[in-house]
Design a protein around this motif. Structure first.
Motif, short mmCIF file in Angstrom:
data_model
loop_
_atom_site.label_atom_id
_atom_site.label_comp_id
_atom_site.label_asym_id
_atom_site.label_seq_id
_atom_site.Cartn_x
_atom_site.Cartn_y
_atom_site.Cartn_z
N LYS A 1 1.02 13.60 -5.45
CA LYS A 1 1.39 13.98 -4.08
C LYS A 1 0.25 14.79 -3.44
O LYS A 1 0.33 15.99 -3.29
N ASP A 2 -0.79 14.11 -3.09
CA ASP A 2 -1.92 14.73 -2.41
C ASP A 2 -1.77 14.58 -0.91
O ASP A 2 -0.96 13.81 -0.41
N ARG A 3 -2.60 15.32 -0.22
CA ARG A 3 -2.65 15.17 1.24
C ARG A 3 -3.18 13.79 1.60
O ARG A 3 -2.72 13.18 2.55
N ILE A 4 -4.12 13.28 0.82
CA ILE A 4 -4.71 11.98 1.09
C ILE A 4 -3.67 10.88 0.99
O ILE A 4 -3.65 9.94 1.77
N ASP A 5 -2.77 10.99 0.03
CA ASP A 5 -1.72 9.98 -0.11
C ASP A 5 -0.86 9.92 1.14
O ASP A 5 -0.50 8.84 1.60
N TRP A 6 -0.49 11.06 1.68
CA TRP A 6 0.34 11.07 2.88
C TRP A 6 -0.42 10.53 4.09
O TRP A 6 0.15 9.89 4.96
N VAL A 7 -1.73 10.78 4.13
CA VAL A 7 -2.54 10.24 5.22
C VAL A 7 -2.59 8.72 5.13
O VAL A 7 -2.44 8.02 6.13
N LEU A 8 -2.78 8.18 3.93
CA LEU A 8 -2.81 6.73 3.75
C LEU A 8 -1.46 6.09 4.09
O LEU A 8 -1.41 5.02 4.68
N ILE A 9 -0.38 6.76 3.70
CA ILE A 9 0.94 6.24 4.04
C ILE A 9 1.14 6.23 5.55
O ILE A 9 1.66 5.26 6.11
N ALA A 10 0.71 7.28 6.22
CA ALA A 10 0.84 7.35 7.68
C ALA A 10 0.01 6.27 8.36
O ALA A 10 0.47 5.62 9.30
N ILE A 11 -1.20 6.06 7.87
CA ILE A 11 -2.06 5.02 8.45
C ILE A 11 -1.44 3.65 8.25
O ILE A 11 -1.41 2.82 9.17
N ALA A 12 -0.91 3.38 7.06
CA ALA A 12 -0.27 2.09 6.79
C ALA A 12 0.95 1.90 7.68
O ALA A 12 1.18 0.80 8.21
N PHE A 13 1.75 2.95 7.86
CA PHE A 13 2.94 2.86 8.72
C PHE A 13 2.54 2.57 10.17
O PHE A 13 3.16 1.73 10.83
N ILE A 14 1.51 3.23 10.65
CA ILE A 14 1.03 2.99 12.02
C ILE A 14 0.52 1.56 12.16
O ILE A 14 0.77 0.89 13.17
N LEU A 15 -0.18 1.07 11.15
CA LEU A 15 -0.68 -0.31 11.20
C LEU A 15 0.45 -1.33 11.19
O LEU A 15 0.33 -2.38 11.82
N ILE A 16 1.54 -1.04 10.50
CA ILE A 16 2.69 -1.94 10.53
C ILE A 16 3.26 -2.01 11.94
O ILE A 16 3.56 -3.09 12.45
N ILE A 17 3.39 -0.86 12.57
CA ILE A 17 3.92 -0.83 13.94
C ILE A 17 2.99 -1.58 14.90
O ILE A 17 3.45 -2.39 15.71
N VAL A 18 1.71 -1.35 14.79
CA VAL A 18 0.74 -2.04 15.65
C VAL A 18 0.78 -3.54 15.40
O VAL A 18 0.71 -4.34 16.35
N ASN A 19 0.90 -3.93 14.15
CA ASN A 19 0.96 -5.34 13.81
C ASN A 19 2.20 -6.01 14.42
O ASN A 19 2.12 -7.12 14.94
N LEU B 1 0.83 -1.20 0.00
CA LEU B 1 0.00 0.00 0.00
C LEU B 1 0.87 1.25 0.00
O LEU B 1 0.62 2.19 -0.77
N ILE B 2 1.90 1.26 0.82
CA ILE B 2 2.81 2.41 0.86
C ILE B 2 3.50 2.57 -0.49
O ILE B 2 3.61 3.68 -1.02
N ALA B 3 3.97 1.47 -1.07
CA ALA B 3 4.66 1.53 -2.36
C ALA B 3 3.74 2.04 -3.47
O ALA B 3 4.17 2.80 -4.34
N SER B 4 2.49 1.67 -3.42
CA SER B 4 1.56 2.12 -4.46
C SER B 4 1.21 3.61 -4.31
O SER B 4 0.91 4.28 -5.29
N ARG B 5 1.25 4.12 -3.09
CA ARG B 5 0.92 5.52 -2.86
C ARG B 5 2.09 6.46 -3.16
O ARG B 5 1.88 7.62 -3.46
#
Length: 60
Positions: free
Chosen positions: A27-45, A18-22
């Protein structure tokens, strides 16, 4: 234990993809939000993996 490992590997791989596809898209704000959410989910996982691994090791 194998199920826990596969669950962690598949979830982490999905978030990395997901991060690689974004990164390559616009370079939208939404893309950075999705990258941040994916990064947080990796840490939680990964935290979930280590907590469950410790629980399983205590049962042995």
């Amino acid at each position: 234990m194998k199920k826990l490992i596969w669950f962690t590997v598949l979830n982490t791989a999905a978030m990395v993809l997901l991060i690689a596809s974004r990164i390559g898209s616009e370079k939208d704000r939404i893309d950075w939000v999705l990258i941040a959410i994916a990064f947080i989910l990796i840490i939680v996982n990964l935290v979930h993996f280590f907590v469950e691994r410790d629980k399983l090791n205590k049962l042995k």
